[in-house]
Design an enzyme around this catalytic site. Structure first.
Site, PDB file in Angstrom:
ATOM      1  N   THR A  17      44.666 111.190  60.704  1.00 28.51           N
ATOM      2  CA  THR A  17      44.653 111.401  59.255  1.00 28.51           C
ATOM      3  C   THR A  17      43.625 112.455  58.839  1.00 28.51           C
ATOM      4  O   THR A  17      42.512 112.491  59.372  1.00 28.51           O
ATOM      5  CB  THR A  17      44.341 110.078  58.538  1.00 28.51           C
ATOM      6  OG1 THR A  17      45.376 109.140  58.838  1.00 28.51           O
ATOM      7  CG2 THR A  17      44.248 110.257  57.038  1.00 28.51           C
TER       8      THR A  17
ATOM      9  N   GLY B 122      38.414 105.182  62.830  1.00 31.41           N
ATOM     10  CA  GLY B 122      37.625 104.052  63.300  1.00 31.41           C
ATOM     11  C   GLY B 122      36.828 104.391  64.536  1.00 31.41           C
ATOM     12  O   GLY B 122      37.324 105.063  65.445  1.00 31.41           O
TER      13      GLY B 122
ATOM     14  N   GLU C  70      47.606 102.706  59.833  1.00 36.42           N
ATOM     15  CA  GLU C  70      48.710 102.733  60.802  1.00 36.42           C
ATOM     16  C   GLU C  70      50.053 102.922  60.087  1.00 36.42           C
ATOM     17  O   GLU C  70      51.093 102.442  60.536  1.00 36.42           O
ATOM     18  CB  GLU C  70      48.739 101.444  61.641  1.00 36.42           C
ATOM     19  CG  GLU C  70      47.506 101.206  62.478  1.00 36.42           C
ATOM     20  CD  GLU C  70      47.417 102.112  63.687  1.00 36.42           C
ATOM     21  OE1 GLU C  70      48.366 102.872  63.922  1.00 36.42           O
ATOM     22  OE2 GLU C  70      46.398 102.055  64.392  1.00 36.42           O
TER      23      GLU C  70
END
Length: 696
Positions: A156, A195, A449
């Protein structure tokens, strides 16, 4: 299924009044919801974590930085515990992977922050390397397997998320040095929400646009070293940092990253689907460049299946807390003269609020388990096949099921957590009730996701393509048969509602009939609207976008609900006789509640033409709530994990609600202490009414 000796008894207490009413053995039902071997794996994980000091709940509130530190330490300890036994490692692919997913599932429902760090930094990283990498990446893969590196997946960007084709981070090949040069053109192209990137990871799996010889070949995956593993300082050419405070999952260090002429070796390109020769020539195993992106991103389905598992388990925790609380919490009596108050579970309104979510938890738990097995079987076929394109139909349908299933389960869990919190009144607002943590864990699941609404569009697009095939007489591409009933579309759309009694709708076949009609009607409506828009001059993308509301988006959700119901019915046929009745009631309640939501479409499409349809469906819902009341606690006990996992002062299996509340409230270290800032709020001349007045 007969051996339940390894399942521990539940403590006796105030919940016994309802437990004793159950018409079935809750331990046997637990083995309907759980594979015995996999349940033993979960129990081993939970028992091990419960004994370890690092996995104990802190007595005091931690700030964001301390939460990240704690999650990082927990992840390291979790990896050291090595729950994968040698016996598991030697099992066939499908069973071995199922065991490993179960271990991660046990972690996810207990410590979601740690689970996400592990899933991204180790699990998904290894899967992507295995799927997209080759022998030349074996050293990195070995290091990941041994837990020596923590990674991240950087996809992203600030200005692009779902629209992956328009991402702007570039990897340009320099054949003079046989290196790729990574660049971020501006802040809008910075990778974000990654993350493990904010503070801890040392290696990144970066998706960037591949350029060589002046031509762009689309999004590809690259291994990119980010930090020195000895110092955790970023390498030159990288700007990396933390995204800042979030509203949940505080233990995860989500980060952003930008590159300026950052060089990596040519070999760091994951080259199973496409490669660049030392001279800069691009070579692909795909005949169509568009399929490269699909193969690269399809691996993300593994992460989405994991989210489905985690959300289904969080849903179980939410309803466990609410039902156990409702069975003990008493309010009001039948008349002013009566001293005996009723548990709130006795009230029809409370049953109607909570029981449908219990039914959803039961159905979705079975759906996720069954679908995971089918998904792994498809993955196994893809890894053993010589040509990935041979599995196009399987992959496309799997993608449709995942793209509709992930939104369905995460949305239901989100709504259930809120309803269960409200059903526990003010006590539900306590942090120790755990609804806040559950909300914080599920909230990002509707976005990451794959944003739920965007994923849903991909599922509806697949369904419309299958419908188009029926229009021109082509064979459907549905090897999993999730829409095989399209072949009977003419007969299905001619159906009319002709039942007369509530008992008539309390049949599993009625749910099947309604779902088949509703999906067929909605796909036809979506198709008609899109064709009309195309004739009006809109392009295909515009036609799809303008047919989402009331058409395609509803179609996607109904399709997902039906898939869940199908898997549940399939498993129900294998249940022990003593469990059939209650399990069928749960399936019926799940189906009727959903059908009630869509009643306007049944009238709009002509399936129903009198108020009787709506009256009978609603009557069936209330009848099932009443029938299930005496068994609902047994159902909860069958699905619920141990108290250590539920982690709620309101949902303990001993049912000692007020004793547990007293211990939690009065046991708080700061509960009865004077605040350290007391001097700042003192009013100097405030009267002391406790002191006696002096006598004149």
């Amino acid at each position: 299924m007969s051996d339940t000796s390894f399942i521990k008894d539940l403590p006796s207490g105030p919940l016994d009044a309802y437990r004793d009413r159950a018409t079935f053995d809750w331990k046997k039902m637990k083995l309907f919801f759980e594979d015995p071997d996999l349940l033993k794996v979960k129990m081993r994980v939970w028992e091990t974590l419960e004994k370890d000091p690092i996995f104990q709940t802190p007595k005091t509130e931690l700030n964001s930085e301390e939460m990240k530190r704690r999650s990082a330490l927990q992840l390291r300890k979790y990896c050291q515990l090595s729950f994968v036994t040698p016996e598991m490692a030697n099992l066939p692919y499908k069973r071995k992977t199922r065991y490993m997913m179960t271990i991660n599932e046990a972690l996810a429902v207990t410590f979601p922050d740690v689970s996400v760090k592990h899933a991204i930094g180790i699990g998904l990283f290894k899967n992507t390397l295995t799927t997209l990498g080759t022998e030349r990446h074996k050293n990195v893969l070995d290091a990941a397997w041994k837990g020596k590196i923590l990674s991240c997946l950087a996809l992203t960007e600030i200005a692009h998320g779902s629209n992956t084709k328009q991402m702007r981070t570039t990897a340009t090949y320099d054949k003079t040095r046989q290196e790729f040069i990574i660049n971020t053109p501006d802040f809008e192209a910075a990778k974000c929400w990654v993350g493990n990137l904010g503070k801890t990871c040392t290696m990144g799996l970066l998706f960037a646009q591949l350029y060589t010889n002046g031509q762009c070949y689309g999004l590809h995956a690259f291994l990119v070293p980010i930090r020195d593993p000895k110092t955790l300082l970023p390498y030159p050419g990288i700007v990396v940092g933390d995204m800042g405070e979030k509203i949940g999952l505080h233990g995860i260090d989500n980060g952003f990253i930008m590159f300026k002429n950052y060089r990596i070796p040519r070999e760091n390109l994951l080259n199973r689907t496409g490669d660049v020769t030392p001279d800069g020539d691009y070579k692909s195993s795909f005949s169509e460049p568009g399929k490269i992106l699909g193969a690269a991103l399809e691996n993300l389905s593994t992460g989405r299946v994991g989210i489905m598992q985690e959300s289904a388990n969080n849903l179980v925790c939410a309803v466990t807390i609410a039902v156990r609380y409702a069975a003990v919490r008493k309010q009001f009596a039948k008349s002013p003269d009566e001293r005996s108050e009723l548990p709130i579970i006795e009230y029809e309104l409370h049953q109607w609020r909570i029981f449908p979510y219990v039914a959803a938890a039961a159905v979705l738990k079975i759906f996720v388990a069954g679908f995971t097995d089918e998904y792994l079987a498809t993955v196994q076929k893809s890894t053993s096949a010589t040509q990935i394109e041979d599995l196009t139909s399987y992959v496309a349908e799997i993608h449709a099921v995942v793209s509709s299933g992930k939104p369905l389960i995460t949305w239901i869990c989100r709504d259930a957590v809120q309803e269960c919190r409200e059903a526990c009144g003010g006590h539900g607002f306590l942090k120790s009730a755990r609804f806040g943590e559950l909300r914080g864990a599920i909230d990002p699941c509707v976005t990451y996701e794959g944003d739920n609404n965007v994923l849903g569009q991909q599922a509806s697009n697949w369904l419309v393509r299958q419908w188009e095939k029926t229009k021109v007489g082509e064979e459907l591409c549905t090897p999993l048969e999730t829409c095989a009933f399209f072949r009977r579309s003419g007969e299905i759309l001619r159906r009319k509602f002709e039942l007369e009694l509530v008992q008539d709708v309390l049949e599993m076949n009625f749910i099947h009939v309604c779902y088949e009609w509703l999906i067929t009607y909605l796909v036809e409506e979506t198709y008609i609207k899109q064709q009309k828009l195309l004739k009006e001059g809109f392009c295909k993308t515009e036609a799809r976008n303008k047919s989402q509301v009331y058409c395609a988006s509803v179609l996607t959700r109904v399709y997902a609900e039906y898939n869940a119901f199908r898997f549940y019915c399939k498993e129900l046929s294998k249940a022990e006789k003593s469990l059939e009745g209650v399990l069928q009631q749960l399936g019926l309640l799940y189906g009727l509640v959903n059908i009630d939501k869509y009643s306007s479409y049944f009238y709009q499409g002509g399936y129903a033409n009198t108020p009787l349809f709506s009256h009978l469906v609603k009557g069936g819902v209330l009848e099932l709530c009443k029938t299930l009341k005496d068994n609902i606690l047994g159902v909860i006990d069958a699905m619920a994990p141990p108290d250590y996992v539920v982690k709620s002062v309101l949902g303990k299996s001993d049912g000692k609600l007020y004793e547990n509340l007293q211990n939690a409230i009065m046991g708080n270290p700061d509960s009865m202490t004077r605040p350290h800032w007391w001097r700042e709020i003192i009013v100097p001349d405030a009267p002391d009414f406790k002191q006696p007045k002096s006598k004149l």
